[in-house]
Design a protein around this motif. Structure first.
Motif, PDB file in Angstrom:
ATOM      1  N   LYS B  81      -0.746   7.614   4.925  1.00 45.36           N
ATOM      2  CA  LYS B  81      -0.817   8.372   3.682  1.00 45.36           C
ATOM      3  C   LYS B  81       0.234   9.488   3.733  1.00 45.36           C
ATOM      4  CE  LYS B  81      -5.115   9.031   1.935  1.00 45.36           C
ATOM      5  NZ  LYS B  81      -6.368   9.791   1.754  1.00 45.36           N
ATOM      6  N   ASP B  82       0.996   9.615   2.648  1.00 46.44           N
ATOM      7  CA  ASP B  82       1.993  10.688   2.623  1.00 46.44           C
ATOM      8  C   ASP B  82       1.402  11.947   1.967  1.00 46.44           C
ATOM      9  OD1 ASP B  82       2.119  10.446  -0.142  1.00 46.44           O
ATOM     10  OD2 ASP B  82       3.957   9.241  -0.115  1.00 46.44           O
ATOM     11  N   ASP B  83       2.235  13.004   1.841  1.00 45.44           N
ATOM     12  CA  ASP B  83       1.656  14.262   1.336  1.00 45.44           C
ATOM     13  C   ASP B  83       1.467  14.261  -0.181  1.00 45.44           C
ATOM     14  OD1 ASP B  83       4.308  14.488   0.747  1.00 45.44           O
ATOM     15  OD2 ASP B  83       4.699  16.077   2.224  1.00 45.44           O
ATOM     16  N   GLN B  84       1.889  13.174  -0.845  1.00 48.58           N
ATOM     17  CA  GLN B  84       1.500  12.995  -2.256  1.00 48.58           C
ATOM     18  C   GLN B  84       0.282  12.075  -2.386  1.00 48.58           C
ATOM     19  OE1 GLN B  84       5.391  12.431  -2.166  1.00 48.58           O
ATOM     20  NE2 GLN B  84       5.176  14.670  -2.111  1.00 48.58           N
ATOM     21  N   ASP B  85      -0.401  11.822  -1.268  1.00 43.87           N
ATOM     22  CA  ASP B  85      -1.606  10.998  -1.297  1.00 43.87           C
ATOM     23  C   ASP B  85      -1.319   9.533  -1.642  1.00 43.87           C
ATOM     24  OD1 ASP B  85      -4.121  11.909  -0.508  1.00 43.87           O
ATOM     25  OD2 ASP B  85      -4.965  11.454  -2.487  1.00 43.87           O
ATOM     26  N   GLN B  86      -0.074   9.110  -1.420  1.00 46.21           N
ATOM     27  CA  GLN B  86       0.258   7.692  -1.639  1.00 46.21           C
ATOM     28  C   GLN B  86      -0.022   6.897  -0.359  1.00 46.21           C
ATOM     29  OE1 GLN B  86       3.946   7.228  -4.506  1.00 46.21           O
ATOM     30  NE2 GLN B  86       4.477   8.621  -2.847  1.00 46.21           N
ATOM     31  N   ILE B  87      -0.423   5.634  -0.538  1.00 47.19           N
ATOM     32  CA  ILE B  87      -0.742   4.743   0.597  1.00 47.19           C
ATOM     33  C   ILE B  87       0.457   3.843   0.881  1.00 47.19           C
ATOM     34  CG2 ILE B  87      -2.289   2.938   1.465  1.00 47.19           C
ATOM     35  CD1 ILE B  87      -4.286   3.816  -0.750  1.00 47.19           C
ATOM     36  N   TRP B  88       0.846   3.784   2.149  1.00 47.72           N
ATOM     37  CA  TRP B  88       1.974   2.951   2.549  1.00 47.72           C
ATOM     38  C   TRP B  88       1.588   1.963   3.646  1.00 47.72           C
ATOM     39  CZ3 TRP B  88       6.319   3.411  -0.313  1.00 47.72           C
ATOM     40  CH2 TRP B  88       6.487   4.607  -1.028  1.00 47.72           C
ATOM     41  N   LEU B  89       2.207   0.790   3.580  1.00 48.00           N
ATOM     42  CA  LEU B  89       2.129  -0.183   4.673  1.00 48.00           C
ATOM     43  C   LEU B  89       3.535  -0.353   5.244  1.00 48.00           C
ATOM     44  CD1 LEU B  89      -0.113  -2.822   2.865  1.00 48.00           C
ATOM     45  CD2 LEU B  89      -0.787  -1.477   4.869  1.00 48.00           C
ATOM     46  N   PHE B  90       3.623  -0.954   6.421  1.00 47.39           N
ATOM     47  CA  PHE B  90       4.914  -1.184   7.080  1.00 47.39           C
ATOM     48  C   PHE B  90       5.107  -2.688   7.269  1.00 47.39           C
ATOM     49  CE2 PHE B  90       7.619  -1.382  10.966  1.00 47.39           C
ATOM     50  CZ  PHE B  90       8.701  -0.636  10.512  1.00 47.39           C
ATOM     51  N   ARG B  91       6.023  -3.264   6.542  1.00 48.26           N
ATOM     52  CA  ARG B  91       6.386  -4.681   6.657  1.00 48.26           C
ATOM     53  C   ARG B  91       5.154  -5.617   6.667  1.00 48.26           C
ATOM     54  NH1 ARG B  91      11.287  -5.267  10.919  1.00 48.26           N
ATOM     55  NH2 ARG B  91      11.861  -6.863   9.406  1.00 48.26           N
ATOM     56  N   PRO B  92       4.236  -5.431   5.712  1.00 46.72           N
ATOM     57  CA  PRO B  92       2.970  -6.193   5.761  1.00 46.72           C
ATOM     58  C   PRO B  92       3.153  -7.706   5.681  1.00 46.72           C
ATOM     59  CG  PRO B  92       3.236  -5.141   3.616  1.00 46.72           C
ATOM     60  CD  PRO B  92       4.298  -4.553   4.509  1.00 46.72           C
ATOM     61  N   LEU B  93       4.237  -8.135   5.022  1.00 48.87           N
ATOM     62  CA  LEU B  93       4.418  -9.585   4.894  1.00 48.87           C
ATOM     63  C   LEU B  93       4.738 -10.232   6.241  1.00 48.87           C
ATOM     64  CD1 LEU B  93       6.299  -9.637   1.481  1.00 48.87           C
ATOM     65  CD2 LEU B  93       3.926 -10.313   1.930  1.00 48.87           C
ATOM     66  N   GLU B  94       5.261  -9.440   7.178  1.00 43.71           N
ATOM     67  CA  GLU B  94       5.480  -9.973   8.526  1.00 43.71           C
ATOM     68  C   GLU B  94       4.145 -10.338   9.180  1.00 43.71           C
ATOM     69  OE1 GLU B  94       8.435 -10.570   9.950  1.00 43.71           O
ATOM     70  OE2 GLU B  94       9.464  -9.853   8.157  1.00 43.71           O
ATOM     71  N   ASN B  95       3.156  -9.488   8.995  1.00 42.76           N
ATOM     72  CA  ASN B  95       1.827  -9.784   9.554  1.00 42.76           C
ATOM     73  C   ASN B  95       1.177 -10.948   8.809  1.00 42.76           C
ATOM     74  OD1 ASN B  95       2.226  -6.556   9.583  1.00 42.76           O
ATOM     75  ND2 ASN B  95       1.281  -7.253  11.483  1.00 42.76           N
ATOM     76  N   GLN B  96       1.361 -10.955   7.494  1.00 43.15           N
ATOM     77  CA  GLN B  96       0.776 -12.053   6.687  1.00 43.15           C
ATOM     78  C   GLN B  96       1.344 -13.392   7.147  1.00 43.15           C
ATOM     79  OE1 GLN B  96       2.650 -13.790   3.912  1.00 43.15           O
ATOM     80  NE2 GLN B  96       0.887 -15.178   4.028  1.00 43.15           N
ATOM     81  N   LYS B  97       2.652 -13.429   7.393  1.00 47.43           N
ATOM     82  CA  LYS B  97       3.257 -14.690   7.856  1.00 47.43           C
ATOM     83  C   LYS B  97       2.790 -15.041   9.268  1.00 47.43           C
ATOM     84  CE  LYS B  97       7.462 -13.429   6.317  1.00 47.43           C
ATOM     85  NZ  LYS B  97       8.932 -13.308   6.312  1.00 47.43           N
ATOM     86  N   THR B 261       7.274  -4.285  15.446  1.00 40.07           N
ATOM     87  CA  THR B 261       7.932  -3.063  15.921  1.00 40.07           C
ATOM     88  C   THR B 261       9.154  -3.426  16.759  1.00 40.07           C
ATOM     89  OG1 THR B 261       5.728  -2.063  15.989  1.00 40.07           O
ATOM     90  CG2 THR B 261       7.516  -0.839  17.031  1.00 40.07           C
ATOM     91  N   ARG B 262       9.017  -4.461  17.583  1.00 39.51           N
ATOM     92  CA  ARG B 262      10.154  -4.940  18.383  1.00 39.51           C
ATOM     93  C   ARG B 262      11.359  -5.241  17.512  1.00 39.51           C
ATOM     94  NH1 ARG B 262      12.371  -9.716  19.216  1.00 39.51           N
ATOM     95  NH2 ARG B 262      13.405 -10.190  21.200  1.00 39.51           N
ATOM     96  N   LYS B 263      11.158  -6.042  16.475  1.00 40.11           N
ATOM     97  CA  LYS B 263      12.331  -6.434  15.671  1.00 40.11           C
ATOM     98  C   LYS B 263      12.844  -5.273  14.825  1.00 40.11           C
ATOM     99  CE  LYS B 263       9.717  -9.672  13.107  1.00 40.11           C
ATOM    100  NZ  LYS B 263       9.605 -10.975  12.503  1.00 40.11           N
ATOM    101  N   SER B 264      11.963  -4.330  14.479  1.00 41.53           N
ATOM    102  CA  SER B 264      12.418  -3.143  13.743  1.00 41.53           C
ATOM    103  C   SER B 264      13.312  -2.284  14.634  1.00 41.53           C
ATOM    104  CB  SER B 264      11.211  -2.335  13.251  1.00 41.53           C
ATOM    105  OG  SER B 264      10.368  -3.146  12.446  1.00 41.53           O
TER     106      SER B 264
END
Lengths: 356, 356
Positions: B81-97, B261-264
């Motif tokens: 969560k950022d300081d504007q209360d927005q929700i973020w994910l990190f490369r979620p489609l990598e996990n989905q795949k 994280t490795r590939k990032s």
């Protein structure tokens, strides 16, 4: 109700037996379950009061580690009934010892011997009518332990559940078995958990086995993961071959299960003066023996599979058929083992165990 | 209630939020769980209506194959969560795949992308208040699938359950990590399931890790099962080393997880003109580099571990300390990744994913 046994086993019997719904002349393997189960929970660093209760669903937190980290081990055993209605087990202490060997490798607590044996025997007496007397059938017994402790940290659970459930079962295989000797996939690593009856060893075999089934085989014979030359085991059974009159099987290792049926066959072979070699052997050796006519038999051995003759093996796109022979080792071993199991013959080895 | 999304997701909200019981300034890793979970069952050959329901226990038959044959896969993700209360994910489609790549190897059905993403995003919006804003904390997300189908036959189940559960979590490791390079035990085989996030891969690591912990280490670094010379991964993280100014990590294989994280990190290194070698490397090479002073850094990388510096490695009874260095690669990578994750900096890679 308590049985008053030394382990303070609590027993609650079912009010709704499913026994009348079972067709004992048409039993699949491991698909219908007897009326009761033995359950014991591990928490606060020790095994709690064991219970026999009606077979029923288990309620688990979604964060229970069994769902995430595969902490589970099991055993396979069978109960047999003779024509005097007596209940027999086959070398049950081997399974009792082995489940603790498996648990140790999976960082799980050992289950006490007296809990295991008294729980099992009491359960069998309560569900005695579930033990089939139809030929080739028996009550398949499944002791298993799994992690119920909660958390997403990749570390051992602090709580476990031990259960014994039973399934009246027909044969695991119907007829002869066709096997594919694996060249790409592997079951286990040096220094891994292949010798343990760990749940995760089985899931990893399903996909390669499905590929083999699509090609017309029933099972995969696993080879070493480095060269795919050395024959190891078949996942649900150890593998024996007969070249000339010599019986050959791989030594156990950290990749190969120390099967109870396997070691019983080695004892019977010795008793029958059959030449035995417990040594590593290769696919190349099998192919050569098949080509020059000295490969007489291949068979699998395990509690579920008993002794299952292999009629054909595939390797690198070629199929190699095994000859049909009279008085095969497989048939001799199967008869001697099942005669002991069903109390139809002398048991000079002391393997039979009466449930009194 | 239905959200009216394209997947007909049904939502039942809790009447008893546990949110007020959570101390967000003192969060363990993955031990407390948010109010809701996303659940979808597979039966009759297809995934059924997905649901979001209050976090609750699951009821399973004791013969469900998850208990016996380890058919389970999972993913690890985080919401920030950022300081504007927005929700973020990190490369979620990598996990989905990746969860579907894991499932295929375990003979389990693929989970549809739109079910995964809509289920996940709706769950995060409903449990938004569970996403920590305390430094170093995030909402750890655990998608997982396991076999619910019943039977003692060693074959794939015909029914499965997909769940996403969430745990507000602090750091996985507290402080620097001491690792033991394994010489005896192994995590995975050639042709095995090591590349998959399969439950059974983790249970097999617990016992060797406990032995290492008794010797004063935190984690084991796994080596190839044949020679124990080649560095592979650490079970919960991929491994990087810095020799001179060159960043080195092993190539992925069927034994090594293709970590997000490795590939990032590899992409960031390229962006920062850091020399990178993705190649096999040996314990011998590490020991020599440590002795001649060119081994500057070792660190682990993974979703749970983020970037975790290693302060010492042990091998064959010797310990090798890593130097403390200014402006380390590990600290640079960690800052760039977490700045993207928490929406504190530009995201030139397009890795950040806003949950709207």
């Amino acid at each position: 109700m308590s049985t008053g046994t030394s382990i303070n086993l609590k027993v609650e019997k079912t009010k709704n037996s499913k026994l009348s719904q079972i067709d004992f002349n048409n039993l699949p393997f491991g698909q219908t379950f007897s009326d009761h189960m033995f359950v014991c929970d591990y928490k606060d660093g020790k095994w709690q009061t064991p219970q026999i209760i009606p077979y029923q669903n288990i309620s688990l937190d979604p964060a229970a580690k069994i769902f995430h980290y595969g902490q589970s081990v099991f055993e396979g055993m069978k109960a047999y009934k003779d024509d005097q209605d007596q209940i027999w087990l086959f070398r049950p202490l081997e399974n009792q010892k082995r489940i603790n060997i498996s648990s140790e490798r999976l960082a799980m607590p050992a289950f006490p011997k007296n809990y295991f044996m008294e729980g099992l025997e009491t359960l069998l007496k309560i569900d005695k009518e579930w033990i089939p007397q139809t030929p080739g059938s028996s009550l398949y017994i499944r002791p298993f332990i799994f992690a119920t402790g909660v958390g997403f940290h990749a570390s051992p659970a602090d709580e476990y559940k031990f259960i014994i459930a039973c399934a009246p079962s027909g044969p695991y295989f119907s007829g002869n078995v066709k096997v594919l000797i694996e060249e790409k996939y592997s079951r286990s690593a040096n220094g891994g958990v292949g010798f343990a009856k760990a749940g995760g060893n089985y899931a990893g075999q399903f996909y390669p086995t499905e590929l083999a089934v699509k090609k017309g085989y029933h099972q995969v014979i696993w080879t070493d993961d480095n060269t795919h030359e050395y024959i190891e085991e078949a996942g649900a059974m150890n593998i024996f071959v007969r070249i000339g009159d010599t019986l050959i099987t791989s030594p156990t290792s950290d990749r190969i299960l120390d099967g109870v049926t396997r070691k019983s066959i080695l004892d019977i072979a010795k008793d029958e003066n059959i030449p035995v070699e417990v040594r590593k052997f290769t696919v190349t050796e099998l192919v050569e023996a098949s080509k020059n006519g000295t490969l007489k038999e291949m068979f699998g051995a395990g509690t579920a599979a008993v002794v299952s003759p292999i009629s054909l093996f595939g390797h690198k796109g070629e199929n190699y058929e095994l000859p049909e022979i009279e008085n095969s080792y497989a048939s001799r071993f199967k008869k001697r083992i099942t005669d002991i199991q069903y109390n139809r013959a002398e048991d000079k080895f002391g393997w039979r165990y009466l449930v009194k």
